[in-house]
Design an enzyme around this catalytic site. Structure first.
Site, PDB file in Angstrom:
ATOM      1  N   CYS A   1       7.527   5.472   7.253  1.00 10.07           N
ATOM      2  CA  CYS A   1       6.787   5.178   6.017  1.00 10.07           C
ATOM      3  C   CYS A   1       7.808   4.957   4.901  1.00 10.07           C
ATOM      4  O   CYS A   1       8.643   5.832   4.653  1.00 10.07           O
ATOM      5  CB  CYS A   1       5.841   6.322   5.665  1.00 10.07           C
ATOM      6  SG  CYS A   1       5.078   6.103   4.051  1.00 10.07           S
TER       7      CYS A   1
ATOM      8  N   GLY B   1       1.265  -7.742   6.051  1.00  9.41           N
ATOM      9  CA  GLY B   1       0.585  -9.036   5.951  1.00  9.41           C
ATOM     10  C   GLY B   1       1.456 -10.203   6.374  1.00  9.41           C
ATOM     11  O   GLY B   1       2.615 -10.048   6.760  1.00  9.41           O
TER      12      GLY B   1
ATOM     13  N   MET C   1      -0.718   4.873   0.516  1.00 10.37           N
ATOM     14  CA  MET C   1      -1.886   5.750   0.640  1.00 10.37           C
ATOM     15  C   MET C   1      -1.469   7.217   0.445  1.00 10.37           C
ATOM     16  O   MET C   1      -2.267   8.049   0.017  1.00 10.37           O
ATOM     17  CB  MET C   1      -2.532   5.623   2.025  1.00 10.37           C
ATOM     18  CG  MET C   1      -2.690   4.203   2.576  1.00 10.37           C
ATOM     19  SD  MET C   1      -3.675   3.147   1.532  1.00 10.37           S
ATOM     20  CE  MET C   1      -5.288   3.807   1.829  1.00 10.37           C
TER      21      MET C   1
ATOM     22  N   ASN D   1       7.305  -1.159  10.887  1.00  8.36           N
ATOM     23  CA  ASN D   1       6.462  -0.573   9.843  1.00  8.36           C
ATOM     24  C   ASN D   1       6.613  -1.451   8.594  1.00  8.36           C
ATOM     25  O   ASN D   1       7.316  -2.453   8.616  1.00  8.36           O
ATOM     26  CB  ASN D   1       6.878   0.879   9.580  1.00  8.36           C
ATOM     27  CG  ASN D   1       5.728   1.705   9.004  1.00  8.36           C
ATOM     28  OD1 ASN D   1       4.926   1.206   8.210  1.00  8.36           O
ATOM     29  ND2 ASN D   1       5.636   2.956   9.396  1.00  8.36           N
ATOM     30  N   THR D   2       5.955  -1.057   7.527  1.00  2.00           N
ATOM     31  CA  THR D   2       5.904  -1.923   6.341  1.00  2.00           C
ATOM     32  C   THR D   2       7.285  -2.131   5.703  1.00  2.00           C
ATOM     33  O   THR D   2       8.181  -1.310   5.835  1.00  2.00           O
ATOM     34  CB  THR D   2       4.938  -1.354   5.290  1.00  2.00           C
ATOM     35  OG1 THR D   2       5.276   0.012   5.059  1.00  2.00           O
ATOM     36  CG2 THR D   2       3.502  -1.478   5.737  1.00  2.00           C
TER      37      THR D   2
ATOM     38  N   ASN E   1       0.818  -1.204   0.000  1.00  2.00           N
ATOM     39  CA  ASN E   1       0.000   0.000   0.000  1.00  2.00           C
ATOM     40  C   ASN E   1       0.846   1.245   0.000  1.00  2.00           C
ATOM     41  O   ASN E   1       1.929   1.293   0.583  1.00  2.00           O
ATOM     42  CB  ASN E   1      -1.009  -0.008   1.151  1.00  2.00           C
ATOM     43  CG  ASN E   1      -0.464   0.630   2.406  1.00  2.00           C
ATOM     44  OD1 ASN E   1      -0.530   1.844   2.581  1.00  2.00           O
ATOM     45  ND2 ASN E   1       0.114  -0.187   3.287  1.00  2.00           N
TER      46      ASN E   1
END
Ligand code: DHB
Length: 304
Positions: A129, A218, A69, A192-193, A67
């Site tokens: 991020c 995920g 965003m 974080n991702t 993602n």
């Protein structure tokens, strides 16, 4: 049974909503609270309103999602009104609020932190991020000096606990962890991702995400997150909130045994629905009863 105290704050359970997922409005936070979360983390909020990227902003991949965003949010002044609308309801349900914030430098972080402080129980700094660019996000969290400055400046500005959310996308996360703790961070949220990554639509012959690339969340990132929490537990002496691919009570317990005092769930909401928080708590309780152990005795128990 799952009651957890972190930095002097009591949580009815250690299963929290992760930043950026369902946290855009007050009513979304309330919905997660009703579904059994011990705390809810807001969408990352900045000083000014930000529209975010155009669709598509999210794409499913094997084992998770990518993602980007674009940190959409209404700006801190408007966002605190959202929190205000539901604050009493959350208090009644005994659900704590974590304010996730971002900024382009230490000054901006401190201003946002000061503005959000009266509305939340804890602050989480999004210095991680993976695709923010422009001096935001991981530009800060990949640099120990910048990370130090942001934490120091926010700690000077507020009295409530401050957690730094770290990016896995670094050569050595321990260096960043030491820097934020030295600067006064009360705890660390990890991770974080991952990435960023890219998916290409071969018919359109271009990346699917409008931003072209985005952070991966995920199930597939869980082993990486567990290892990082394990390493952080041996590196720093502050509470760790584990996050990354948690969808079951067993997943949560892995993070706890690696050294997390609590966990956050993001993508899991897509896999198991809003009531994933209640389900994970129930699954953890079954394990604790079966083994006749207390949760706090499991924190970090996977270490020699
Ligand atoms: C966004 C922010 C993040 O911190 C992240 O991990 C993924 C996406 C975003 O708003 O684009």
């Amino acid at each position: 049974m799952l009651k957890t105290v972190i930095c002097g704050i009591e949580f009815k359970n250690p299963v929290f909503l992760a930043a950026g997922v369902m946290g855009e409005t007050g009513s979304a936070l309330k919905r997660i609270a009703k579904n059994g979360a011990g705390a809810v983390c807001t969408k990352s909020v900045g000083l000014e309103r930000k529209e975010g990227h155009k669709n598509p902003t999210i794409v499913e991949v094997e084992g998770g999602f990518l993602n980007a965003m674009g940190l959409p949010n209404p700006g801190v002044d408007e966002y605190v009104e959202e929190i205000e609308r539901v604050r009493n309801d959350l208090k009644r349900m005994n659900v704590r609020i974590i304010g996730s914030i971002y900024g382009k430098d230490e000054r901006e972080f401190a201003i946002v932190a000061e503005k959000i402080e009266p509305y939340v129980d804890m602050i989480e700094l999004n210095i991680s991020c993976p695709h923010a660019g422009g001096g935001y996000g991981a530009t800060i969290g990949q640099n120990p000096d910048l990370s130090y400055k942001v934490v120091e400046s926010v700690k000077d500005a507020v009295k409530i606990p401050v957690f730094a959310k770290l990016t896995p996308n670094v050569t050595d996360i321990k260096v960043i962890a030491k820097a934020v703790v030295e600067a006064g961070a009360d705890g660390i949220t990890a991770i974080n991702t991952l990435g960023p990554g890219m998916v290409i639509d071969i018919e359109a012959r271009k990346p699917i995400l409008s931003n072209k690339f985005g952070g991966m969340s995920g199930k597939a990132i869980k082993p990486i997150a567990v290892k990082i929490v394990y390493d952080l537990y041996e590196t720093v002496d502050v509470p760790i909130i584990g996050v990354g691919g948690i969808t079951t009570g067993k997943d949560a317990l892995e993070f706890i045994m690696a050294g997390a005092s609590a966990v956050q769930v993001g993508t899991g909401v897509y896999y198991r629905g809003y009531d994933i928080f209640r389900k994970i708590c129930e699954e953890m309780e079954v394990f604790l009863k079966e083994k006749n152990v207390k949760l706090k005795d499991l924190v970090g128990c996977a270490h020699d």
